[in-house]
Design an enzyme around this catalytic site. Structure first.
Site, PDB file in Angstrom:
ATOM      1  N   GLU A 116       2.011  11.782  -2.787  1.00 58.17           N
ATOM      2  CA  GLU A 116       2.977  10.856  -3.376  1.00 58.17           C
ATOM      3  C   GLU A 116       3.044  11.003  -4.896  1.00 58.17           C
ATOM      4  O   GLU A 116       3.004  10.020  -5.635  1.00 58.17           O
ATOM      5  CB  GLU A 116       2.655   9.413  -2.970  1.00 58.17           C
ATOM      6  CG  GLU A 116       2.739   9.209  -1.457  1.00 58.17           C
ATOM      7  CD  GLU A 116       2.636   7.767  -0.997  1.00 58.17           C
ATOM      8  OE1 GLU A 116       1.939   6.978  -1.655  1.00 58.17           O
ATOM      9  OE2 GLU A 116       3.247   7.448   0.040  1.00 58.17           O
TER      10      GLU A 116
ATOM     11  N   GLU B 170       0.678  -4.611   4.714  1.00 55.60           N
ATOM     12  CA  GLU B 170       1.814  -3.980   4.038  1.00 55.60           C
ATOM     13  C   GLU B 170       3.047  -3.903   4.939  1.00 55.60           C
ATOM     14  O   GLU B 170       4.161  -4.147   4.494  1.00 55.60           O
ATOM     15  CB  GLU B 170       1.415  -2.573   3.582  1.00 55.60           C
ATOM     16  CG  GLU B 170       2.579  -1.794   3.013  1.00 55.60           C
ATOM     17  CD  GLU B 170       2.202  -0.388   2.526  1.00 55.60           C
ATOM     18  OE1 GLU B 170       1.014  -0.019   2.578  1.00 55.60           O
ATOM     19  OE2 GLU B 170       3.113   0.337   2.093  1.00 55.60           O
TER      20      GLU B 170
ATOM     21  N   ASP C 102       1.560   6.055   8.453  1.00 56.12           N
ATOM     22  CA  ASP C 102       1.117   5.155   7.382  1.00 56.12           C
ATOM     23  C   ASP C 102       1.003   3.706   7.839  1.00 56.12           C
ATOM     24  O   ASP C 102       1.898   2.907   7.554  1.00 56.12           O
ATOM     25  CB  ASP C 102       2.110   5.253   6.203  1.00 56.12           C
ATOM     26  CG  ASP C 102       1.586   4.558   4.958  1.00 56.12           C
ATOM     27  OD1 ASP C 102       0.385   4.252   4.920  1.00 56.12           O
ATOM     28  OD2 ASP C 102       2.380   4.332   4.030  1.00 56.12           O
TER      29      ASP C 102
END
Ligand code: GCV
Length: 717
Positions: free
Chosen positions: A308, A409, A381
């Site tokens: 990332e 998340e 993820d």
């Protein structure tokens, strides 16, 4: 003021000045975590312990004395005194340095406990109770376990005889806390680390944090975000880190840091951070020396590299192994370790789910002994549900550790009641079949299968400076579950939920039955109202909170957009990862590979993860894929409404503050579950062109209206 009101006021003041009341009040905002309901599970036995014998001296033993004194006196509602002699009904606590421990417990038994294991044993001949381990911290774990059993066990502990040894040596929280005190993917306020005040001002939260973690066996913490700011390695920050390490040490907790791979260049002013550059090596060696001079038991580094947009060894044409080994060599003389993350994927690469495997498996066997590869539970993820990452079991000559996400998340932040014990259990129990049946992710990573010299597990923390630590009172249970499973990966999520409820809320039988069921169903509910049947990554750009299966951002990386994952079209829906699609199935061992490859045998929970199927595809229960999607989304919403009703009927069984706060969050969750259901079904319906089955609730929104919604993050921190 009317005179009668004055009396009421005086009465309230009087009552609230009673010591018992002060404690009860404090418990009501959730700040006391799972320590708020110190109460014995059953009747206090007449022959409960009479005295405590803890002769050894250390800061940890001071903690042990304090906790046992408070804990046992509260649990038995009496005064148990320390004695300098051992007699009948004495709790004898200590290490093998004590003669009485050596006398009562065989040396081979003690040796087998390792550094952290303990024995709790009622000695029938002398009538004493022993809590023993090889180290101070092991004894502390034993004491916590004894008090936990007193609070939660159905059986009398009169003839207790248990030995516990942790499943993983290193049980670590990962904080994604930035140095400016924001927390990436944190939903419980700002970071508890007050960097601006450290090292001079010490928040009482630091020790409370250590105590909470030690009580569930957590023995490590990575203080800062994996998206690491190089400044964490400056002298200024290391002096702050030292203060925290000193507070945590007596609780058996080691400090680790996330490091930025470019630190030599960014901080040291070197020309580059190439891992094969001698100057770079010297810089890291010197940095390691500096850290260990301040913190002799420093745990090591956590590294997110070439992921990332972060720098890494590939920037210099080197491999992950080159990078990890260079850092590992700097830490090795001090017994430190490197946790190198396998969370890598490239926008122009192959199917994202395949990429970590493709990058890391060729490096198997090249990592130095003190490197451990940290692998997220699933290949993408932390979605509400993913199959296990195929890296587990594929790297037989490399040490691997699972990374779980405690912070929600992708599961409704701290607004949704989602107990993650079940997700963690499913992830650890997943059978990879790499060496026949029972090659579970847990047994691959906890040393059982590969006899690794280091074993570890990480959980991304959900902790912030909110009064109740985690934003939602029930989110504390996922932190608790992570610790308990890291200690004993064979525990069931249900046992843990029940334990937590008793210690945190109430021993009331109706409450326990109803809320254990709610907690146990809560993760499946969120899977259903967000991403059922193997769907994934349908959430909105950036915030990861609400549904945006339609999301398009001009010029964005395709693998950050939901359409990359659901691939809905007029034919059907799902990502074809079969042997005729992206071939991700080939990364799994047989028989899983064949099972996943065939839609008829693929578990329905992973169906659209591995297959793109027509809307009228018929499932085992006779429903078409479209119908099943409708039923699952509706079922998710219905479940949350049941949770809401269950909680409403708990009024009076829990304190008012926590009751109302959970009630308010459930109201949000119901609304948002409907939002998810409507957004996904209405959007997918534009492709399927099929009707929502008549017996199901109609959508409460219009698709256009949902598409216009803008999500405001500000109230979610
Ligand atoms: C810390 C996901 C999250 C990022 C996180 C990253 C990671 O992409 O959205 O916030 O960064 O995972 O695990 O490194």
């Amino acid at each position: 003021m009317k005179i009668s009101n004055l009396f009421v006021l005086i009465g309230i003041l009087f009552i609230s000045l009673q010591p018992g009341c002060i404690q009860r009040e404090a418990g009501q905002n959730g700040a006391e975590l799972w320590f708020s309901q110190m109460k014995a599970a059953g009747e206090v036995p007449v022959n409960h312990p009479k005295s405590i014998y803890v002769p050894e001296q250390s800061v940890t033993f001071d903690i042990i004395r304090k906790e046992l004194e408070n804990g046992l006196n509260t649990l038995f509602n009496t005064t148990i005194l320390f004695s300098s002699e051992v007699e009948e009904r004495t709790v004898v606590v200590g290490t093998a340095d004590q003669e009485i421990i050596r006398e009562k417990i065989d040396s081979t038994e003690l040796q087998a406990l390792g550094d952290d294991g303990f024995i709790i044993r009622a000695d029938s001949t002398s009538g004493i109770l022993l809590i023993a381990g090889n180290t101070d911290k092991a004894v502390l774990y034993g004491c916590w376990h004894y008090m936990r059993l007193l609070q939660t066990s159905d059986s009398s502990l009169q003839s207790i005889n248990i030995t516990e040894k942790p499943s993983y040596q290193r049980r670590i929280l990962n904080h994604w806390d930035n140095l400016d005190r924001t927390v990436e993917r944190g939903y419980a306020g700002y970071s508890i680390w007050k960097w601006d005040e450290l090292p001079s001002v010490i928040s009482p939260r630091y020790e409370q944090y250590a105590r909470a973690n030690a009580s569930i066996g957590i023995n490590g913490t990575v203080l800062n975000n994996v998206n690491a700011n190089p400044d964490i390695l400056t002298k200024e920050y290391l002096e702050k880190v030292k203060v925290l390490a000193d507070i945590f040490r007596p609780y058996g907790i080691k400090v680790y840091l996330s490091v930025n791979f470019s630190s030599p260049k960014e901080l040291g002013g070197l020309e580059n951070s190439d891992p094969l550059n001698d100057q770079v090596k010297v810089w890291w060696n010197d940095k390691a020396d500096e850290i260990y001079a301040l913190i002799p038991d420093f745990g090591g580094f956590l590294v997110k590299a070439n992921s990332e947009g972060l720098p890494g060894p590939q920037d210099y044409g080197r491999t992950h192994a080159d990078g990890a080994n260079m850092l590992a060599d700097a830490l090795a003389p001090h017994n430190g370790i490197v946790m190198w993350r396998a969370f890598v994927y490239n926008p122009d690469g192959d199917d994202r789910a395949k990429q970590a495997y493709k990058e890391f498996v060729p490096l198997d066997g090249q990592f130095h002994k003190n490197v451990i590869i940290q692998v997220k539970n699933g290949p993408i993820d932390f979605q509400p549900r993913e199959p296990f990452s195929p890296l587990f079991g594929a790297m037989k000559h490399t040490t691997l550790m699972p990374e779980l996400q405690i912070t929600q998340e992708y599961l409704g932040f701290s607004d949704h009641l989602v107990y993650l014990g079940t997700l963690f259990e499913e992830s650890l129990d997943a059978d990879t079949y790499v060496d026949g049946r029972n090659s579970t992710v847990a047994s691959i990573t906890n040393g059982e299968m590969f006899n690794d010299s280091i074993t570890a597990i990480a959980g991304v923390a959900n902790i912030g400076d909110d009064a109740n630590w985690c934003g939602h009172h029930f989110a504390q249970s996922s932190w608790y579950a992570f610790g308990r499973l890291a200690w004993n990966c064979d525990l069931s999520a249900k046992t843990i939920a029940n334990e937590w409820l008793k210690q945190t809320f109430s021993h009331d039988e109706d409450f326990l039955a109803s809320m254990t069921t709610t907690m146990m169903q809560s993760r499946e509910a969120v899977v259903n109202y967000m991403t059922p049947i193997g769907l994934h990554h349908l959430m909105g750009w950036g915030h990861h909170y609400g549904p945006e299966p339609w999301c398009e951002v001009p010029g964005a990386r395709p693998d950050w957009l939901p359409t990359y994952y659901h691939k809905a079209d007029t034919f059907g829906i799902g990502f074809d990862r079969s042997s005729t699609g992206s071939q991700a199935v080939l990364q799994y061992a047989e028989p899983l590979r064949s099972i996943y490859d065939n839609p008829a045998t693929c578990p329905e929970m992973y169906l659209l993860w591995f297959h793109h199927l027509p809307w009228d595809y018929v499932l085992h229960n006779g429903n078409t894929l479209w119908q099943e999607l409708c039923y699952r989304y509706s079922n998710g919403v219905d479940r949350v409404k049941v949770f809401q009703n269950n909680w409403d009927s708990m009024k009076g069984k829990v304190d008012a503050q926590r009751f109302e706060e959970v009630q308010a969050k459930l109201a949000i969750q119901v609304k948002e579950a409907i939002w998810w259901r409507d957004a996904c079904l209405l959007y997918f319906q534009t492709f399927s062109g099929m009707e929502i089955p008549h017996e199901l609730d109609r959508p409460a929104h219009e698709l256009d209206e949902l598409k216009k919604l803008k999500f405001d993050m500000t109230h979610h921190n």
